[in-house]
Enzyme design. Sequence first.
Site, mmCIF file in Angstrom:
data_model
loop_
_atom_site.group_PDB
_atom_site.id
_atom_site.type_symbol
_atom_site.label_atom_id
_atom_site.label_comp_id
_atom_site.label_asym_id
_atom_site.label_seq_id
_atom_site.Cartn_x
_atom_site.Cartn_y
_atom_site.Cartn_z
ATOM 1 N N GLN A 81 1.316 1.064 -1.589
ATOM 2 C CA GLN A 81 1.365 -0.340 -1.223
ATOM 3 C C GLN A 81 2.267 -0.595 -0.017
ATOM 4 O OE1 GLN A 81 1.909 -1.585 -5.683
ATOM 5 N NE2 GLN A 81 1.284 -3.399 -4.545
ATOM 6 N N HIS A 82 2.113 -1.778 0.550
ATOM 7 C CA HIS A 82 3.031 -2.382 1.518
ATOM 8 C C HIS A 82 2.984 -1.791 2.925
ATOM 9 C CE1 HIS A 82 4.865 -4.418 -1.843
ATOM 10 N NE2 HIS A 82 5.385 -3.326 -2.349
ATOM 11 N N ASP A 239 -1.640 1.269 -5.416
ATOM 12 C CA ASP A 239 -1.508 2.369 -6.380
ATOM 13 C C ASP A 239 -1.134 1.900 -7.778
ATOM 14 O OD1 ASP A 239 1.054 1.636 -5.562
ATOM 15 O OD2 ASP A 239 1.643 3.645 -4.914
#
Length: 481
Positions: A81-82, A239
């Site tokens: 992520q991110h 995830d």
Amino acid sequence: MSAAEGPLVVGVDTSTQSTKALVVDVATGQVVASGQASHTVTTGAGRESDPRQWWNALCEALSQCGDAAREAAAVSIGGQQHGLVTLDAHGEPVRPALLWNDVRSAPQARRLIEELGGAKTWAERTGSVPGASFTVTKWAWLAEHEPEAVRAVKAVRLPHDYLTERLTGQGTTDRGDASGTGWWASGAEAYDTEVLAHVGLDPALLPRVVRPGEVAGTVRDGHDLPFSKGTLVAAGTGDNAAAALGLGLRPGTPVLSLGTSGTVYAVSTHRPADPTGTVAGFADARGDWLPLACTLNCTLAVDRVAALLGLDREAVEPGTGVTLLPYLDGERTPNLPGASGLLHGLRHDTTGGQLLQAAYDGAVHSLLGALDLVLDADTDRSAPLLLIGGGARGRAWQQTVRRLSGRPVQVPEAKELVALGAAAQAAGLLTGEDPAAVARRWDTARGPVLDAVERDQATLDRISEVLSDASPLLDRGTDTN
């Protein structure tokens, strides 16, 4: 044709360190083939990766799957992520991706919170209070430090979006991963135009948010993968949302994931909005929510301590009052992005094994401290804690979690739950099922339950006291970024 009973699907996990691919039988959940290839991540001030590595690793992982991958009827990608992926007009990376554990944007995070109404306002509009991990802070950092790169950007993507787009030729994401950017309004379930305007990001540069159960596209021509043109591509997700699918989670079941990062989360039917910022109010990949707390330092930090001591990671000994806060990469929970590791209580008779156990205790302490905030008030607090991730099968991790949580611990036998969750999402496209129901049909959460032991409250209190007393020291480095 393989010996599978039903159609085959591919689930992918593009994580921080590697990309894994599973070919799964939709009818039974059997993994008929798998592959894995590694990535590199920079060290030093930042944490960056070239997104083209992820594509090359995906190609290699699928190549290892052999003929089974060629039979797949659908594919889905779960990813870290991110991460901020910036692409030029040709779809090529403008610069390496800024990853979730790059904390250089901590000053930008603080400024954004102040400039747009404070922590409570952020939590109410996006579900989360942005920290240095969130994509919006990374974009703000990039605009401040590399304006020439920003001017070249024609598309902004997350890691799983990048790979999905290379498959389909279309820019898409999903609500689960979008909810970790800081520019997606969780109440409206749409991009937040005020946040985007504030950081100077044109919404036209962002991917379309695909609804749960919707097909993101089909595999296009001109790729190096074994898929046939027209193979269905699911939305994919982040995830943690993929792992929640992979476990077939029902609301209220707590999960503790031990990987490069550590996370605690549970599916909820209530939209979260924690103004303290401890809990991120993420969406899940189905239409519910995934309140989650994340630490930056988990298995890698403990393994590093073991290496410094010259010990095997399992060579722990009962502690005698030593405290080790293993914040080797700064920390997200607690929010101390400029922190470094801290050791307190060292004595002449302290052993290496006790120091190592203290590292485990310090890593688990932060996660368990957030668990009650993650769970809804009506959740059964005696239910087993699902322990997943790379550390879940380690005896020292299991015993530390049991001792500090006081809860029974269940360790699912299924491996690669992120890729399995992506496979369940792909299977849902073919069968029309809820992907979590697919995973429950596959019985992915099956595994031994370790009985509860008495909670070691004295150790938890000692770590909390050291953390409180040391907070000014731990926070000292934050403004140097």
